[in-house]
Design a protein around this motif. Structure first.
Motif, PDB file in Angstrom:
ATOM      1  N   THR A 135      65.182  19.050 141.133  1.00 37.52           N
ATOM      2  CA  THR A 135      66.305  19.187 142.047  1.00 37.52           C
ATOM      3  C   THR A 135      67.428  18.261 141.622  1.00 37.52           C
ATOM      4  O   THR A 135      67.179  17.135 141.174  1.00 37.52           O
ATOM      5  CB  THR A 135      65.887  18.817 143.485  1.00 37.52           C
ATOM      6  N   HIS A 136      68.679  18.719 141.780  1.00 32.88           N
ATOM      7  CA  HIS A 136      69.841  17.873 141.502  1.00 32.88           C
ATOM      8  C   HIS A 136      69.981  16.813 142.580  1.00 32.88           C
ATOM      9  O   HIS A 136      69.905  17.103 143.773  1.00 32.88           O
ATOM     10  CB  HIS A 136      71.101  18.743 141.453  1.00 32.88           C
ATOM     11  N   PHE A 137      70.221  15.574 142.143  1.00 32.14           N
ATOM     12  CA  PHE A 137      70.493  14.479 143.073  1.00 32.14           C
ATOM     13  C   PHE A 137      71.748  13.761 142.594  1.00 32.14           C
ATOM     14  O   PHE A 137      71.790  13.249 141.474  1.00 32.14           O
ATOM     15  CB  PHE A 137      69.315  13.499 143.117  1.00 32.14           C
ATOM     16  N   ASP A 138      72.786  13.723 143.435  1.00 38.02           N
ATOM     17  CA  ASP A 138      74.054  13.096 143.073  1.00 38.02           C
ATOM     18  C   ASP A 138      74.297  11.886 143.983  1.00 38.02           C
ATOM     19  O   ASP A 138      74.559  12.043 145.177  1.00 38.02           O
ATOM     20  CB  ASP A 138      75.206  14.086 143.211  1.00 38.02           C
ATOM     21  N   PRO A 139      74.210  10.667 143.422  1.00 39.52           N
ATOM     22  CA  PRO A 139      74.398   9.461 144.242  1.00 39.52           C
ATOM     23  C   PRO A 139      75.775   9.358 144.889  1.00 39.52           C
ATOM     24  O   PRO A 139      75.946   8.593 145.842  1.00 39.52           O
ATOM     25  CB  PRO A 139      74.194   8.318 143.233  1.00 39.52           C
ATOM     26  N   LYS A 140      76.728  10.116 144.383  1.00 43.61           N
ATOM     27  CA  LYS A 140      78.050  10.098 145.006  1.00 43.61           C
ATOM     28  C   LYS A 140      78.016  10.746 146.381  1.00 43.61           C
ATOM     29  O   LYS A 140      78.778  10.355 147.285  1.00 43.61           O
ATOM     30  CB  LYS A 140      79.064  10.813 144.116  1.00 43.61           C
ATOM     31  N   ASP A 141      77.141  11.729 146.553  1.00 40.47           N
ATOM     32  CA  ASP A 141      77.105  12.499 147.798  1.00 40.47           C
ATOM     33  C   ASP A 141      75.853  12.260 148.637  1.00 40.47           C
ATOM     34  O   ASP A 141      75.774  12.732 149.777  1.00 40.47           O
ATOM     35  CB  ASP A 141      77.187  13.993 147.469  1.00 40.47           C
ATOM     36  N   GLN A 142      74.855  11.565 148.085  1.00 43.52           N
ATOM     37  CA  GLN A 142      73.583  11.398 148.778  1.00 43.52           C
ATOM     38  C   GLN A 142      73.214   9.927 148.878  1.00 43.52           C
ATOM     39  O   GLN A 142      73.570   9.115 148.010  1.00 43.52           O
ATOM     40  CB  GLN A 142      72.482  12.170 148.034  1.00 43.52           C
ATOM     41  N   ASP A 143      72.477   9.602 149.905  1.00 45.42           N
ATOM     42  CA  ASP A 143      71.990   8.239 150.110  1.00 45.42           C
ATOM     43  C   ASP A 143      70.895   7.959 149.082  1.00 45.42           C
ATOM     44  O   ASP A 143      69.932   8.719 148.958  1.00 45.42           O
ATOM     45  CB  ASP A 143      71.429   8.101 151.517  1.00 45.42           C
ATOM     46  N   GLU A 167      67.144   8.340 149.597  1.00 48.29           N
ATOM     47  CA  GLU A 167      66.510   9.663 149.631  1.00 48.29           C
ATOM     48  C   GLU A 167      65.663   9.911 148.386  1.00 48.29           C
ATOM     49  O   GLU A 167      64.832  10.825 148.358  1.00 48.29           O
ATOM     50  CB  GLU A 167      67.572  10.752 149.774  1.00 48.29           C
ATOM     51  N   ALA A 225      63.589  14.456 140.628  1.00 52.32           N
ATOM     52  CA  ALA A 225      65.032  14.372 140.884  1.00 52.32           C
ATOM     53  C   ALA A 225      65.747  14.219 139.546  1.00 52.32           C
ATOM     54  O   ALA A 225      65.467  13.275 138.800  1.00 52.32           O
ATOM     55  CB  ALA A 225      65.343  13.181 141.781  1.00 52.32           C
ATOM     56  N   TYR A 240      60.910  11.659 146.042  1.00 57.46           N
ATOM     57  CA  TYR A 240      60.591  12.266 144.745  1.00 57.46           C
ATOM     58  C   TYR A 240      59.499  11.485 144.018  1.00 57.46           C
ATOM     59  O   TYR A 240      59.306  10.284 144.248  1.00 57.46           O
ATOM     60  CB  TYR A 240      61.842  12.327 143.876  1.00 57.46           C
TER      61      TYR A 240
END
Length: 340
Positions: A79-87, A90, A47, A94
């Motif tokens: 993979t991109h992981f953005d804490p603003k949009d994802q829990d 999750e 991630a 990874y």
């Protein structure tokens, strides 16, 4: 682009000392070996965490996108992981995290604590160094306690006696939010009557605000990777009466960067040693950056540490790595490999 300007300065400045040349040769060979013997499966699912909700979101988006593209180009399952949009939970899916989350939430120990709780390997410093590094005052207090030279400062509040601040630190001053990066909320103050407005600007970024003595002289940054100080970079904003602010860092194309930095060999080694001591004092790991000044008398003063430095086209870590013969792909691979 700034990188073009930087290349111009690199080409026309004095050549590196023999130690740097040796490192370049060694690193170039290492890069070739890495490209020829890549085992992407060792990383598993990666991630690349960037974006977030801090005031540095826009910079993080640029940095993270560059890192993600580099890792994917090299065949890594990233993979991109953005804490603003994802829990945030999750991230358990990874195997490791490449942290490019600048500012609060990603650079202050919060993400580091979550990942440690989840037992997920991550790039860069841990909880302690991240929390300390994001707090300019506590970082400077620690450096002072270790006998490391750092610019004098004072904490400010709405009730502060501005005249007393000037009496103590002199003029000009630089006013800073204590818990921000990328020069956000900072103001240079030349006159006493400018202090209230500068404080009002900084306090919008959080309650903690500091005044720091303005050091007149040359500004440097020192990249540290694997507990080694890389070639020093000298920064020169187009307006040398101002400072290396957010605009100069990320938007302008007329900031100059010098590698070699213009210091003699003894002074450069001294600054590298000072920066490495400052990095270790905070318990920083993996990679990071120290900012410093040299005053007109030749003395060096530590300013601050960055534990999740920028990786944009204007950024200084890729620039220092390039001076060591390490291209951007090799740099990203190398930082990720620190999680193994």
């Amino acid at each position: 682009m700034t990188t073009n300007n930087a290349q111009k300065n690199v080409n026309h400045d004095n050549q590196s000392n023999s130690n740097t040349d040796t490192h370049i040769t060694q690193d170039a060979a290492l890069n070739t070996a890495n490209h020829n013997n890549k085992n992407t499966s060792q990383f598993g699912k990666v991630a690349v965490v960037y974006g977030g909700s801090s005031n540095e979101r826009s910079v993080s988006l640029d940095s993270g996108a560059a890192v993600l593209q580099s890792l994917q180009n090299q065949g890594i399952d990233a993979t991109h992981f953005d804490p603003k949009d994802q829990d945030i939970t999750e991230l358990r899916a990874y195997d490791r995290v490449f942290n490019v989350l600048h500012g609060r939430g990603g650079e202050d120990g919060l993400l580091q604590g979550v990942l440690q709780w989840f037992d997920i390997p991550q790039t860069g410093s841990g909880i302690l160094a991240s929390a300390l590094g994001m707090d300019k005052v506590r970082t400077k207090q620690l450096w002072q306690g270790c006998g490391l030279s750092t610019a004098p400062f004072s904490l400010l509040t709405a009730d502060t006696d501005w005249q007393q601040v000037v009496n103590t630190l002199g003029l000009p001053l630089i006013i800073k939010p204590v818990h921000e990066g990328s020069s956000i909320g900072m103001t240079k103050v030349n006159h006493l009557d400018e202090l209230p407005a500068a404080y009002a600007t900084a306090v919008q970024c959080g309650d903690a605000v500091m005044a720091e003595r303005w050091i007149t002289g040359r500004e440097f940054t020192i990249v540290i990777i694997d507990d080694e100080a890389y070639p020093v970079i000298r920064l020169e904003p187009a307006d040398i009466t101002n400072f290396y602010d957010f605009d100069a860092k990320y938007n302008r194309n007329d900031t100059s960067y010098y590698i070699p930095c213009g210091l003699n060999e003894a002074d450069e080694k001294h600054l590298q040693a000072l920066s490495l001591a400052a990095f270790r004092a905070v318990d920083a790991k993996g990679w990071g950056r120290i900012d410093a000044m040299q005053d007109e008398a030749g003395n060096f003063w530590l300013l601050e540490i960055n534990t999740v430095p920028g990786m944009t086209s204007h950024s200084l870590v890729p620039m220092a790595a390039k001076a060591r013969g390490m291209d951007f792909d090799s740099l990203c691979w190398h930082i990720l490999a620190q999680t193994l």
